[in-house]
Design an enzyme around this catalytic site. Structure first.
Site, PDB file in Angstrom:
ATOM      1  N   CYS A   2      43.455  29.604  -7.271  1.00 63.05           N
ATOM      2  CA  CYS A   2      43.619  30.731  -6.353  1.00 63.05           C
ATOM      3  C   CYS A   2      42.291  31.433  -6.072  1.00 63.05           C
ATOM      4  O   CYS A   2      41.957  31.720  -4.918  1.00 63.05           O
ATOM      5  CB  CYS A   2      44.638  31.723  -6.910  1.00 63.05           C
ATOM      6  SG  CYS A   2      44.281  32.324  -8.582  1.00 63.05           S
ATOM      7  N   HIS A  47      43.969  39.471  -7.815  1.00 66.93           N
ATOM      8  CA  HIS A  47      42.568  39.453  -8.220  1.00 66.93           C
ATOM      9  C   HIS A  47      41.750  40.191  -7.166  1.00 66.93           C
ATOM     10  O   HIS A  47      42.091  40.175  -5.979  1.00 66.93           O
ATOM     11  CB  HIS A  47      42.028  38.026  -8.313  1.00 66.93           C
ATOM     12  CG  HIS A  47      42.782  37.125  -9.237  1.00 66.93           C
ATOM     13  ND1 HIS A  47      42.913  37.375 -10.588  1.00 66.93           N
ATOM     14  CD2 HIS A  47      43.423  35.945  -9.011  1.00 66.93           C
ATOM     15  CE1 HIS A  47      43.602  36.388 -11.151  1.00 66.93           C
ATOM     16  NE2 HIS A  47      43.931  35.521 -10.212  1.00 66.93           N
TER      17      HIS A  47
END
Length: 338
Positions: A141, A220
């Site tokens: 990711c 994130h």
């Protein structure tokens, strides 16, 4: 033309989303998914009408739990053209041997090493490299997020150096086992694996990465400093981001100041599982000074790689030779703006 038959090995965070995305494609057919233990996720797969395949030694456990299965994992492997392996990291080698023995193509996820397949995939940066391949790997990711913004910047301006700090979520929202609960945990082994992972697709790029694990489960956050090969302006960089595939510009002036508000935006968009497939860049947080670019971006770790998996299927199975055309088709099916 016959649809490509797809199996998903591992119906967890990524697998359940890949399975749902496959069902939206008019050139693919979801044959089934796997689960190793009877659980609410196994029941969810059945409720969605997916064929459920389990380890041979666990068939009785599923029967005892009242969950009807369609067969074993080995049965599924024999019934598909390609497997999307979403099993936990570091078990890929075992399944790779099974896929190869069955003559089945396979996609692995970023939790596995590049060496497992020898090819790593990103829709924008190297779609054609997986064309017709037997094995490929969709990068993680965070790596996907970095490639989505760094690759178009490199094409436009040439990147001399990139310095990235990743403030990473401690766990996915449904995970109650990991931490930290009340603290920040630096990754003291430097550089972190993210830079070399980016280089598995852009080997020429000078990139250095650090990471800090934070007490959040949502997303994130990357702070990025890029030394460009030429002087430019903030406006020119924003134009690159505006036209970059699967990048969404937001503004703190519109009330999107945090990752929590990004996820609220995903809910307002009516996304399946409230997913944010795009990489979020704060346009009022982009700044160019000379040839140095500063920006922030956010990555929804549960979903940004999902459209990449769909495009990887198309490349490996030779469904669409043009990467941009595959992206456009995937985007339309998943409600991602072009």
């Amino acid at each position: 033309m016959a649809k490509i038959r797809v199996g998903v090995n591992g119906f967890g965070t990524i697998g359940k989303r890949v399975a749902a995305a496959v069902t939206l494609q008019d050139d693919m057919e979801l044959v089934g998914v796997t689960k190793t233990r009877p659980s609410f996720e196994a029941q969810s797969a059945i409720a969605r009408g997916y064929g459920l395949y389990v380890p041979a030694e666990n068939v009785q456990a599923f029967a005892d739990a009242g969950i009807k299965v369609s067969g074993t994992i080995d049965d599924l492997i024999k019934s598909v053209d390609i497997m999307v392996d979403c099993t936990p990291g570091n078990v890929g080698e075992e399944y790779k041997a099974k896929y190869q023995a069955a003559g089945v193509k396979a996609i692995f996820q970023g939790g596995e090493d590049h060496a497992l397949t020898g090819i790593s995939f990103n829709s924008t940066a190297n779609y054609s490299e997986s064309w017709g391949a037997q094995l490929s790997r969709v990068v993680s990711c965070n790596t996907t997020g970095l490639l989505r913004t760094l690759n178009p910047l490199d094409k436009k301006f040439k990147i001399n150096n990139a310095f990235v700090t990743i403030v990473r979520r401690a766990a996915d929202p449904g995970d109650s086992k990991n931490g930290p609960i009340n603290g920040l945990e630096p990754s003291v082994k430097l550089p972190t694996h993210h830079g070399p992972d980016v280089q598995s697709i852009m080997p020429w790029l000078n990139i250095n990465t650090m990471a800090v694990k934070a007490s959040t489960t949502l997303m994130h956050l990357h702070t990025v400093v890029v030394q460009l090969g030429c002087e430019t302006t903030t406006e020119e960089v924003l134009e690159v981001f505006k036209n970059a595939p699967r990048v969404r510009l937001v503004s703190s002036k519109d009330g999107i100041k945090t990752t929590a508000q990004v996820m609220e935006l995903a809910r307002e968009l009516g996304r399946d599982r409230s997913d944010m497939y795009e990489i979020i860049v704060w346009k009022d947080g982009v700044k160019v000074v000379g040839n140095t670019l500063y920006y922030y971006q956010a990555v929804h770790q549960e979903s940004d790689v999902i459209p990449e998996n769909i495009d990887c299927i198309r490349s490996m199975c030779k469904l669409e030779q043009d990467g941009a055309a595959s992206q456009a088709k995937t985007n339309r099916s998943m409600g991602i703006p072009q």
